[in-house]
Design a protein around this motif. Structure first.
Motif, PDB file in Angstrom:
ATOM      1  N   LEU A  59       9.557  -1.906  -2.367  1.00 39.56           N
ATOM      2  CA  LEU A  59       8.172  -1.559  -2.031  1.00 39.56           C
ATOM      3  C   LEU A  59       7.969  -1.603  -0.519  1.00 39.56           C
ATOM      4  O   LEU A  59       8.625  -2.375   0.184  1.00 39.56           O
ATOM      5  CB  LEU A  59       7.206  -2.525  -2.725  1.00 39.56           C
ATOM      6  N   LEU A  60       7.042  -0.776  -0.042  1.00 38.76           N
ATOM      7  CA  LEU A  60       6.791  -0.650   1.392  1.00 38.76           C
ATOM      8  C   LEU A  60       5.370  -1.090   1.727  1.00 38.76           C
ATOM      9  O   LEU A  60       4.413  -0.658   1.082  1.00 38.76           O
ATOM     10  CB  LEU A  60       6.996   0.801   1.833  1.00 38.76           C
ATOM     11  N   PRO A  93      10.154  -2.816   4.097  1.00 43.88           N
ATOM     12  CA  PRO A  93      10.518  -2.899   2.679  1.00 43.88           C
ATOM     13  C   PRO A  93      10.536  -4.329   2.141  1.00 43.88           C
ATOM     14  O   PRO A  93      10.853  -5.282   2.868  1.00 43.88           O
ATOM     15  CB  PRO A  93      11.930  -2.313   2.663  1.00 43.88           C
ATOM     16  N   LYS A  94      10.207  -4.453   0.856  1.00 42.50           N
ATOM     17  CA  LYS A  94      10.292  -5.743   0.173  1.00 42.50           C
ATOM     18  C   LYS A  94      10.848  -5.509  -1.227  1.00 42.50           C
ATOM     19  O   LYS A  94      10.418  -4.610  -1.944  1.00 42.50           O
ATOM     20  CB  LYS A  94       8.921  -6.417   0.092  1.00 42.50           C
ATOM     21  N   ILE A  95      11.810  -6.325  -1.612  1.00 36.44           N
ATOM     22  CA  ILE A  95      12.434  -6.217  -2.928  1.00 36.44           C
ATOM     23  C   ILE A  95      11.463  -6.726  -3.984  1.00 36.44           C
ATOM     24  O   ILE A  95      10.830  -7.774  -3.818  1.00 36.44           O
ATOM     25  CB  ILE A  95      13.733  -7.028  -2.973  1.00 36.44           C
ATOM     26  N   PRO A 123       0.778  -1.239   0.000  1.00 34.63           N
ATOM     27  CA  PRO A 123       0.000   0.000   0.000  1.00 34.63           C
ATOM     28  C   PRO A 123       0.810   1.291   0.000  1.00 34.63           C
ATOM     29  O   PRO A 123       0.300   2.334  -0.428  1.00 34.63           O
ATOM     30  CB  PRO A 123      -0.841  -0.110   1.282  1.00 34.63           C
ATOM     31  N   ASN A 124       2.052   1.269   0.460  1.00 31.85           N
ATOM     32  CA  ASN A 124       2.825   2.504   0.522  1.00 31.85           C
ATOM     33  C   ASN A 124       3.724   2.725  -0.689  1.00 31.85           C
ATOM     34  O   ASN A 124       4.573   3.629  -0.680  1.00 31.85           O
ATOM     35  CB  ASN A 124       3.650   2.546   1.817  1.00 31.85           C
ATOM     36  N   GLY A 125       3.550   1.906  -1.722  1.00 32.19           N
ATOM     37  CA  GLY A 125       4.306   2.125  -2.942  1.00 32.19           C
ATOM     38  C   GLY A 125       5.793   1.893  -2.770  1.00 32.19           C
ATOM     39  O   GLY A 125       6.221   1.109  -1.927  1.00 32.19           O
ATOM     40  N   SER A 126       6.583   2.591  -3.569  1.00 29.19           N
ATOM     41  CA  SER A 126       8.027   2.353  -3.565  1.00 29.19           C
ATOM     42  C   SER A 126       8.756   3.328  -2.646  1.00 29.19           C
ATOM     43  O   SER A 126       8.260   4.412  -2.317  1.00 29.19           O
ATOM     44  CB  SER A 126       8.587   2.478  -4.984  1.00 29.19           C
ATOM     45  N   LEU A 127       9.954   2.925  -2.259  1.00 23.35           N
ATOM     46  CA  LEU A 127      10.819   3.774  -1.438  1.00 23.35           C
ATOM     47  C   LEU A 127      11.147   5.068  -2.165  1.00 23.35           C
ATOM     48  O   LEU A 127      11.358   6.106  -1.533  1.00 23.35           O
ATOM     49  CB  LEU A 127      12.096   3.003  -1.101  1.00 23.35           C
TER      50      LEU A 127
END
Length: 309
Positions: A136-137, A143-145, A79-83
């Motif tokens: 991605l968050l 974070p997830k790659i 839900p928080n999109g990318s870093l």
């Protein structure tokens, strides 16, 4: 599932991503790959690599669709999109939004995700495109790659990799991609990209518009050291607070990761130990040697992918 592709989360050179919902109500991200030439290598790479993974810091592949030239990948929704959207180069926006403690936690978690890809099972996975856009968050900002379209599988965890072309994003590409006499192509490519991302998180790089000019510094950042010497106090014995400790750890580890010689870069396991260890145990790395500029026409870019002609 996607309500006729009504909610576009983003698009790139190879795919578009849409918000979707499963029958049980769980949200997903549906990645629709553009029609591929040949055998659709980017689709095969992604399914073959991420389909083997299961780690808290690697995005989960829930399913895929394949029919003729139509290809889709279904991921857990983040839900928080990318870093990347939390970062603004050379400003304090990312730190204001996340805070140094959270930013440091993200740095360590990213390192653990990459370590898992490199060491987690018999087949080593090289991501080849580590950058903020591909981190991605989730709802807790963990974070997830993601995005394994350029990934390469290395059976038996081989250290050396054979490649016909270069992979990666300008600004995060290790020098051995273009200068083969620097060292072998290996998992240390991901280490270099991680180091550049780490320095960007701290605010010490400017991976913005690479089309500004064709200087070699856009590829191999000798200007980072000049910038640090001018704008960053390198007296690491003077630590005023925990935020300063986090920042200085990230800078030192980032500089180790972007060493020119791949052999002098730490493994991701070592990176984690450095980040989680004491400040006193860290040594400032030597300034790496930098290579002479190479003609810009030797590089050709398409979207974020760089290839050698």
């Amino acid at each position: 599932m996607t309500n006729s592709f009504s909610d576009n989360l983003g698009k790139g050179g190879f795919a578009s991503v849409y918000r979707g919902k499963l029958p049980d109500g769980h949200l997903v991200a549906v990645k629709i790959l553009k029609e591929s030439k040949g055998n659709g290598e980017e689709f095969i790479n992604e399914v073959a690599s991420i389909g083997k993974t299961s780690h808290v810091n690697v995005v989960a592949l829930l399913g895929f669709y394949f029919e003729a030239s139509k290809r889709a990948l279904i991921y857990e929704f983040m839900p928080n999109g990318s870093l990347e959207k939390f970062m603004c180069n050379n400003t304090s926006i990312s730190r204001c939004q996340l805070g140094w403690e959270k930013l440091f936690q993200i740095a360590v978690a990213n390192a653990k995700g990459i370590e898992y890809l490199h060491q987690g099972f018999n087949t080593r996975i090289l991501h080849f495109d580590i950058k903020p856009h591909n981190i991605l968050l989730d709802e807790e900002l963990n974070p997830k790659i993601s995005d394994f379209g350029l990934a390469k599988l290395c059976p038996n965890r081989s250290s050396r990799v054979s490649m016909l072309g270069a992979r990666g994003t300008i600004g995060y590409i290790a020098p051995e991609i273009a200068y083969r006499n620097v060292g072998d192509i290996s998992y240390k490519l991901d280490v270099y990209s991680y180091g550049m991302m780490l320095l960007e998180m701290v605010g010490e790089t400017k991976n913005t518009d690479v089309r500004v000019d064709h200087s070699s510094e856009k590829y191999f950042p000798d200007w980072i050291y000049e910038h640090l010497e001018q704008n960053f106090e390198l007296d690491f014995n003077r630590v005023e607070n925990e935020d300063e400790v986090s920042k200085r750890k990230m800078v030192i580890v980032g500089l180790w990761c972007i060493q020119t010689d791949p052999k002098t870069r730490p493994s991701m396991s070592k990176v984690i130990k450095m980040l989680e260890g004491s400040m006193e145990s860290l040594q400032i790395p030597p300034k790496p040697y930098f290579l002479q500029p190479r003609a810009a026409e030797n590089f050709s870019t398409s979207e974020s992918l760089v290839t050698l002609s």
